[in-house]
Design a protein around this motif. Sequence first.
Motif, short mmCIF file in Angstrom:
data_model
loop_
_atom_site.label_atom_id
_atom_site.label_comp_id
_atom_site.label_asym_id
_atom_site.label_seq_id
_atom_site.Cartn_x
_atom_site.Cartn_y
_atom_site.Cartn_z
N THR A 99 9.53 44.18 -49.18
CA THR A 99 10.34 43.04 -48.69
C THR A 99 11.19 43.47 -47.50
O THR A 99 11.46 42.66 -46.61
CB THR A 99 11.23 42.50 -49.84
OG1 THR A 99 10.40 42.19 -50.95
CG2 THR A 99 12.03 41.29 -49.41
N PHE A 100 11.60 44.74 -47.48
CA PHE A 100 12.38 45.27 -46.36
C PHE A 100 11.68 44.96 -45.04
O PHE A 100 12.33 44.59 -44.05
CB PHE A 100 12.56 46.79 -46.52
CG PHE A 100 13.54 47.39 -45.55
CD1 PHE A 100 14.82 47.70 -45.96
CD2 PHE A 100 13.19 47.66 -44.23
CE1 PHE A 100 15.75 48.26 -45.08
CE2 PHE A 100 14.09 48.22 -43.34
CZ PHE A 100 15.38 48.51 -43.76
N ARG A 101 10.36 45.09 -45.02
CA ARG A 101 9.58 44.86 -43.79
C ARG A 101 9.76 43.43 -43.28
O ARG A 101 9.95 43.19 -42.09
CB ARG A 101 8.10 45.10 -44.05
CG ARG A 101 7.78 46.50 -44.50
CD ARG A 101 6.32 46.59 -44.92
NE ARG A 101 6.01 47.91 -45.44
CZ ARG A 101 4.82 48.27 -45.87
NH1 ARG A 101 3.81 47.40 -45.84
NH2 ARG A 101 4.61 49.49 -46.33
N VAL A 102 9.69 42.48 -44.19
CA VAL A 102 9.81 41.07 -43.82
C VAL A 102 11.21 40.78 -43.31
O VAL A 102 11.39 40.09 -42.30
CB VAL A 102 9.45 40.16 -45.01
CG1 VAL A 102 9.71 38.70 -44.71
CG2 VAL A 102 7.99 40.38 -45.43
N LEU A 103 12.21 41.31 -44.00
CA LEU A 103 13.59 41.09 -43.56
C LEU A 103 13.83 41.70 -42.19
O LEU A 103 14.49 41.10 -41.34
CB LEU A 103 14.56 41.68 -44.60
CG LEU A 103 14.47 41.09 -46.00
CD1 LEU A 103 15.39 41.84 -46.95
CD2 LEU A 103 14.79 39.61 -45.99
N TRP A 104 13.28 42.88 -41.96
CA TRP A 104 13.42 43.53 -40.66
C TRP A 104 12.78 42.67 -39.56
O TRP A 104 13.36 42.45 -38.51
CB TRP A 104 12.81 44.92 -40.71
CG TRP A 104 13.01 45.77 -39.49
CD1 TRP A 104 13.69 45.46 -38.35
CD2 TRP A 104 12.52 47.10 -39.30
NE1 TRP A 104 13.64 46.50 -37.45
CE2 TRP A 104 12.93 47.52 -38.01
CE3 TRP A 104 11.76 47.97 -40.07
CZ2 TRP A 104 12.60 48.78 -37.50
CZ3 TRP A 104 11.45 49.21 -39.56
CH2 TRP A 104 11.87 49.61 -38.29
N ALA A 105 11.59 42.16 -39.84
CA ALA A 105 10.93 41.29 -38.86
C ALA A 105 11.79 40.06 -38.56
O ALA A 105 11.96 39.68 -37.39
CB ALA A 105 9.55 40.87 -39.37
N LEU A 106 12.34 39.45 -39.60
CA LEU A 106 13.18 38.27 -39.39
C LEU A 106 14.44 38.61 -38.60
O LEU A 106 14.88 37.83 -37.74
CB LEU A 106 13.55 37.64 -40.74
CG LEU A 106 12.42 36.85 -41.40
CD1 LEU A 106 12.70 36.62 -42.88
CD2 LEU A 106 12.20 35.53 -40.67
#
Length: 195
Positions: A12-19
Amino acid sequence: MYEVFGTIASRTFRVLWALEELGEPYELIAVKPHDSALTAVYPSGKVPALRVDGQTISDSTAIMTYLSDKHGVLLATAGSVERGQQDAMVHAIIDEIDAVLWAGARHSFILPEDRRVPAVKDSLKWEFNRNVNRLAERITTPFAAGETFTIADIILTHCLNWSISAKFDFESEKMQAYAKQMRARSAFQRVRALG
C-alpha cells in the motif's frame, strides 16, 4: 477523493507514494488483509485496494498504472517505445526483486507453519543479491527506467526498503545510493510520516 485500503507496512505504501507524487487527495482506510471493511469492497481481501467511482482496483502496480495513465505522469505515454521500456523495467523488478522477497515472506510468516521451508531463505537471499546487482548494471540513467521518476522507482525503492526489514542484504553500492536518493523525495517522506 481516492480511497486506499491497506497499511503503510505493505505494498500500500507504493500507492500512497504515487498519490503523493501526483498531489492527489486520498483517504487511507487502514486495514489489514481480509478485514471486513476491505472484503466488503474487494472480496479477496488483499491489500492494497483502491476505490474510485464505486469501483475497486487491486494490485499496487495496476493501481499505480491506472493513476499514472489517468493523470498523465509517472509513466511514459501508452504505446510509446519509452513506455515499453518502462514496462519492461517494472516487470523485471517485480519478477526478479519483489517475487524473491515475497517468497521469503511466505516462508517466514505467511504460509501455515507446517508448509514453511525456512532453509529456502538462504537460496532466496543469494538470488536477491544477484538480481539486485544485475538490475544495477541495467540502470544507466538517473532513474530506474529513464530520465524521469516513474512507478518503476516507487516499486524498486519499496523493495529495497523491504529487503532491510526482511534481512535480505545486497552488496551494490550503486543501488544503496539510489535507494537513499529516492527516500529523500518529499512525497516518500510524507508517506513515511503516516506510520
